[in-house]
Design a protein around this motif. Structure first.
Motif, PDB file in Angstrom:
ATOM      1  N   CYS A   1       2.288   9.516 -10.240  1.00  0.00           N
ATOM      2  CA  CYS A   1       1.391   9.640 -11.396  1.00  0.00           C
ATOM      3  C   CYS A   1       0.589  10.934 -11.331  1.00  0.00           C
ATOM      4  O   CYS A   1       0.259  11.532 -12.356  1.00  0.00           O
ATOM      5  CB  CYS A   1       0.453   8.438 -11.470  1.00  0.00           C
ATOM      6  SG  CYS A   1       1.301   6.928 -11.941  1.00  0.00           S
ATOM      7  N   HIS A   2       0.278  11.378 -10.118  1.00  0.00           N
ATOM      8  CA  HIS A   2      -0.431  12.653  -9.983  1.00  0.00           C
ATOM      9  C   HIS A   2       0.439  13.788 -10.508  1.00  0.00           C
ATOM     10  O   HIS A   2      -0.015  14.639 -11.281  1.00  0.00           O
ATOM     11  CB  HIS A   2      -0.795  12.897  -8.513  1.00  0.00           C
ATOM     12  CG  HIS A   2      -1.318  14.266  -8.243  1.00  0.00           C
ATOM     13  ND1 HIS A   2      -2.631  14.633  -8.518  1.00  0.00           N
ATOM     14  CD2 HIS A   2      -0.716  15.384  -7.764  1.00  0.00           C
ATOM     15  CE1 HIS A   2      -2.803  15.904  -8.203  1.00  0.00           C
ATOM     16  NE2 HIS A   2      -1.668  16.382  -7.744  1.00  0.00           N
ATOM     17  N   LYS A   3       1.709  13.755 -10.096  1.00  0.00           N
ATOM     18  CA  LYS A   3       2.604  14.852 -10.489  1.00  0.00           C
ATOM     19  C   LYS A   3       2.980  14.779 -11.973  1.00  0.00           C
ATOM     20  O   LYS A   3       3.146  15.799 -12.626  1.00  0.00           O
ATOM     21  CB  LYS A   3       3.865  14.819  -9.610  1.00  0.00           C
ATOM     22  CG  LYS A   3       3.570  15.190  -8.153  1.00  0.00           C
ATOM     23  CD  LYS A   3       4.823  15.332  -7.326  1.00  0.00           C
ATOM     24  CE  LYS A   3       4.536  15.784  -5.908  1.00  0.00           C
ATOM     25  NZ  LYS A   3       3.795  17.036  -5.814  1.00  0.00           N
TER      26      LYS A   3
ATOM     27  N   ILE B   1       3.548   5.512  -5.926  1.00  0.00           N
ATOM     28  CA  ILE B   1       3.347   5.511  -7.389  1.00  0.00           C
ATOM     29  C   ILE B   1       2.194   6.434  -7.762  1.00  0.00           C
ATOM     30  O   ILE B   1       2.252   7.146  -8.777  1.00  0.00           O
ATOM     31  CB  ILE B   1       3.119   4.071  -7.891  1.00  0.00           C
ATOM     32  CG1 ILE B   1       4.442   3.296  -7.795  1.00  0.00           C
ATOM     33  CG2 ILE B   1       2.591   4.046  -9.314  1.00  0.00           C
ATOM     34  CD1 ILE B   1       4.299   1.808  -7.908  1.00  0.00           C
ATOM     35  N   THR B   2       1.139   6.439  -6.957  1.00  0.00           N
ATOM     36  CA  THR B   2      -0.008   7.306  -7.243  1.00  0.00           C
ATOM     37  C   THR B   2       0.397   8.777  -7.168  1.00  0.00           C
ATOM     38  O   THR B   2      -0.017   9.595  -8.004  1.00  0.00           O
ATOM     39  CB  THR B   2      -1.154   7.022  -6.257  1.00  0.00           C
ATOM     40  OG1 THR B   2      -1.462   5.634  -6.315  1.00  0.00           O
ATOM     41  CG2 THR B   2      -2.391   7.817  -6.609  1.00  0.00           C
TER      42      THR B   2
ATOM     43  N   ASP C   1      -5.500  11.298  -9.962  1.00  0.00           N
ATOM     44  CA  ASP C   1      -5.975  11.686  -8.622  1.00  0.00           C
ATOM     45  C   ASP C   1      -5.061  11.114  -7.549  1.00  0.00           C
ATOM     46  O   ASP C   1      -4.498  10.034  -7.707  1.00  0.00           O
ATOM     47  CB  ASP C   1      -7.391  11.127  -8.367  1.00  0.00           C
ATOM     48  CG  ASP C   1      -8.426  11.836  -9.221  1.00  0.00           C
ATOM     49  OD1 ASP C   1      -9.503  11.237  -9.445  1.00  0.00           O
ATOM     50  OD2 ASP C   1      -8.159  12.978  -9.656  1.00  0.00           O
ATOM     51  N   TYR C   2      -4.959  11.833  -6.460  1.00  0.00           N
ATOM     52  CA  TYR C   2      -4.262  11.307  -5.281  1.00  0.00           C
ATOM     53  C   TYR C   2      -5.050  10.146  -4.684  1.00  0.00           C
ATOM     54  O   TYR C   2      -6.259  10.029  -4.893  1.00  0.00           O
ATOM     55  CB  TYR C   2      -4.172  12.385  -4.193  1.00  0.00           C
ATOM     56  CG  TYR C   2      -2.973  13.301  -4.315  1.00  0.00           C
ATOM     57  CD1 TYR C   2      -3.144  14.690  -4.295  1.00  0.00           C
ATOM     58  CD2 TYR C   2      -1.670  12.810  -4.424  1.00  0.00           C
ATOM     59  CE1 TYR C   2      -2.063  15.545  -4.396  1.00  0.00           C
ATOM     60  CE2 TYR C   2      -0.586  13.654  -4.533  1.00  0.00           C
ATOM     61  CZ  TYR C   2      -0.788  15.026  -4.516  1.00  0.00           C
ATOM     62  OH  TYR C   2       0.275  15.862  -4.623  1.00  0.00           O
TER      63      TYR C   2
ATOM     64  N   LEU D   1       0.832  -1.213   0.000  1.00  0.00           N
ATOM     65  CA  LEU D   1       0.000   0.000   0.000  1.00  0.00           C
ATOM     66  C   LEU D   1       0.866   1.261   0.000  1.00  0.00           C
ATOM     67  O   LEU D   1       0.546   2.249  -0.668  1.00  0.00           O
ATOM     68  CB  LEU D   1      -0.930   0.000   1.227  1.00  0.00           C
ATOM     69  CG  LEU D   1      -2.019  -1.065   1.199  1.00  0.00           C
ATOM     70  CD1 LEU D   1      -2.782  -1.090   2.516  1.00  0.00           C
ATOM     71  CD2 LEU D   1      -2.994  -0.819   0.056  1.00  0.00           C
ATOM     72  N   PHE D   2       1.969   1.206   0.719  1.00  0.00           N
ATOM     73  CA  PHE D   2       2.884   2.350   0.763  1.00  0.00           C
ATOM     74  C   PHE D   2       3.405   2.651  -0.641  1.00  0.00           C
ATOM     75  O   PHE D   2       3.342   3.790  -1.114  1.00  0.00           O
ATOM     76  CB  PHE D   2       4.052   2.037   1.711  1.00  0.00           C
ATOM     77  CG  PHE D   2       5.196   3.007   1.637  1.00  0.00           C
ATOM     78  CD1 PHE D   2       6.357   2.690   0.968  1.00  0.00           C
ATOM     79  CD2 PHE D   2       5.117   4.254   2.241  1.00  0.00           C
ATOM     80  CE1 PHE D   2       7.418   3.583   0.897  1.00  0.00           C
ATOM     81  CE2 PHE D   2       6.175   5.153   2.177  1.00  0.00           C
ATOM     82  CZ  PHE D   2       7.326   4.810   1.497  1.00  0.00           C
TER      83      PHE D   2
END
Lengths: 358, 75
Positions: free
Chosen positions: A54-56, A50-51, A61-62, A44-45
């Protein structure tokens, strides 16, 4: 990166570094104390990392914020305060313990229990010492390719059997095979107590463990054995909030076991959570690996988890080097996978037939 | 009772309560895992002050069957 355990006070108990490998791979190396994170937490961390990436980079979405672990702890404390649920669970496990005595089946066959029966001059001894060696340990990893891993997953979906039950069936059949077809087999099974959405998203490990004890005869079919295990697991899940140390103490006292005596030769954890997610770009390529810290509390602990690269299954045996060799684990892995695929191919074959054919 | 059960269900799975019917299957339709479902049954026992027989658990596949069983225990 670190020599010895983390400090227990005023310490984050983790270390994160960015690394650049000679093959051009750039990644994150995470060192973390198991008291704060387990395999699920680590997955999960990294999914959150990665999320955020991908947001940046791509405007994704966060991730949603975590749920409160404090609230979860308060719920646990309420359970512990002599709640109805606690008394119900305690009564259940007391009944399980008192119903009949299990028997130890060693991963290397009958000699261990036999030797200890001779040492104690007790031919009816059912528990055995399974440790007593140093804590020096290592991890032996075996990789099952994605295609056969998918075969196992399809079997589970088609037959309404969970992957952990299928794995338990293979392991217990192996133990039955090497212990003169002993039908009564116990394996320590972990339960990640994450059912509600808050429990899944609050962080923390919440892992309990209880024996999965099943009696499967040679004339039961492989699929019947899976269903017997499923029923045992379901009953365990319903009463898994009891402190497992309380359970082990109750059992030890009831059967007057000597310190260190057990009925379970190994523990199993199946980690269903995968790094692969449909929420992020699939062209992001990543790989992960698990390194031993050189010590282990148990003689043998098998974790089966999905590889981040291709979602195939990794069988990770954490073992004490004074008790097992890498070749021992190779042999065990070989037989477990043979039993798995023999059973999946012929679910209506009897356990006796599966054992003969492997 | 259906509304009460729905409110408990959404603690476990991310579904819209409007999509939950008495015919909804816990595992096949709502996405419960085995552990989720067993934990849900324990919460049902606390919520409705009943005791669920281990042998009846396999017969509870749908929300409607859960409601019927709880009512039979309360009768």
């Amino acid at each position: 990166m670190v020599n010895g355990p983390f400090e227990r006070f005023d310490s984050p108990m983790n270390k994160v570094v960015m690394i650049s490998m000679p093959d051009g791979f750039k990644g994150i190396y995470l060192l973390v104390d198991h008291m704060t994170m387990d395999a699920q937490s680590i997955v999960l961390f990294f999914k959150d990392v990665i999320t955020i990436y991908c947001h940046k980079m791509y405007g994704y979405d966060y991730s949603k914020l975590l749920a409160s672990y404090i609230e979860q702890l308060e719920k646990d404390l309420k359970y512990e305060a002599n709640s109805k649920a606690l008394n119900r669970d305690r009564a259940y496990w007391k009944e399980v313990i008192e119903s009949s005595k299990p028997i130890y089946t060693d991963i290397q066959g009958k000699p261990r229990l036999q030797e200890q029966r001779e040492e104690t001059s007790n031919p009816n001894q059912c528990a055995a010492m399974n440790d007593g060696v140093s804590n020096v340990a290592d991890i032996a990893q075996f990789h099952l390719e994605p295609e056969p891993s998918d075969v196992l997953a399809k079997f589970c979906a088609d037959n309404n059997v969970s992957m952990v039950c299928l794995l338990l069936m293979a392991i217990r059949t192996y133990l039955q095979k090497v212990n003169d077809n002993q039908p009564d087999v116990s394996i320590q099974s972990t339960c990640a107590r994450r059912a509600t959405l808050n429990e899944k998203k609050c962080g923390g490990s919440r892992i309990h463990f209880f024996p999965c004890r099943t009696i499967v005869n040679l004339d039961n079919t492989f699929i019947e054995g899976c269903k017997i295990i499923q029923e045992s697991q379901n009953n365990m899940f319903r009463h898994a909030n009891l402190n497992p140390i309380e359970y082990m103490t109750m059992r030890g006292q009831y059967y007057k076991n000597a310190p260190g005596q057990t009925y379970e030769p190994l523990s199993l954890t199946y980690q269903p959570l995968s790094m692969r997610s449909s929420d992020v770009p699939q062209e992001i390529n990543y790989k992960s690996n698990w390194y031993s810290n050189g010590v282990a509390a148990q003689p043998l602990y098998l974790t089966v988890m999905h590889r981040s690269l291709d979602n195939g299954l990794d069988f990770c045996f954490e073992y004490k080097k004074g008790k097992y060799t890498y070749e021992d684990l190779q042999s065990i892995y070989y037989f477990i996978t043979r039993i798995l695929f023999e059973g999946v191919k012929n679910p209506n074959a009897t356990v006796g037939e599966v054992i003969s054919n492997t | 009772m259906l509304e009460q059960i729905k409110n408990i269900i959404v603690n476990y799975v991310e579904v819209d309560t409007n999509t939950i019917t008495e015919d909804s299957e816990f595992i096949a339709d709502l996405g419960f895992s085995s552990y989720d479902f067993m934990s849900f049954l324990s919460e049902i026992e606390d919520e409705f002050d009943v005791e669920i027989d281990e042998r009846e658990v396999v017969k509870i596949l749908t929300v409607g069957q859960a409601i019927e069983y709880i009512k039979s225990l309360q009768a």
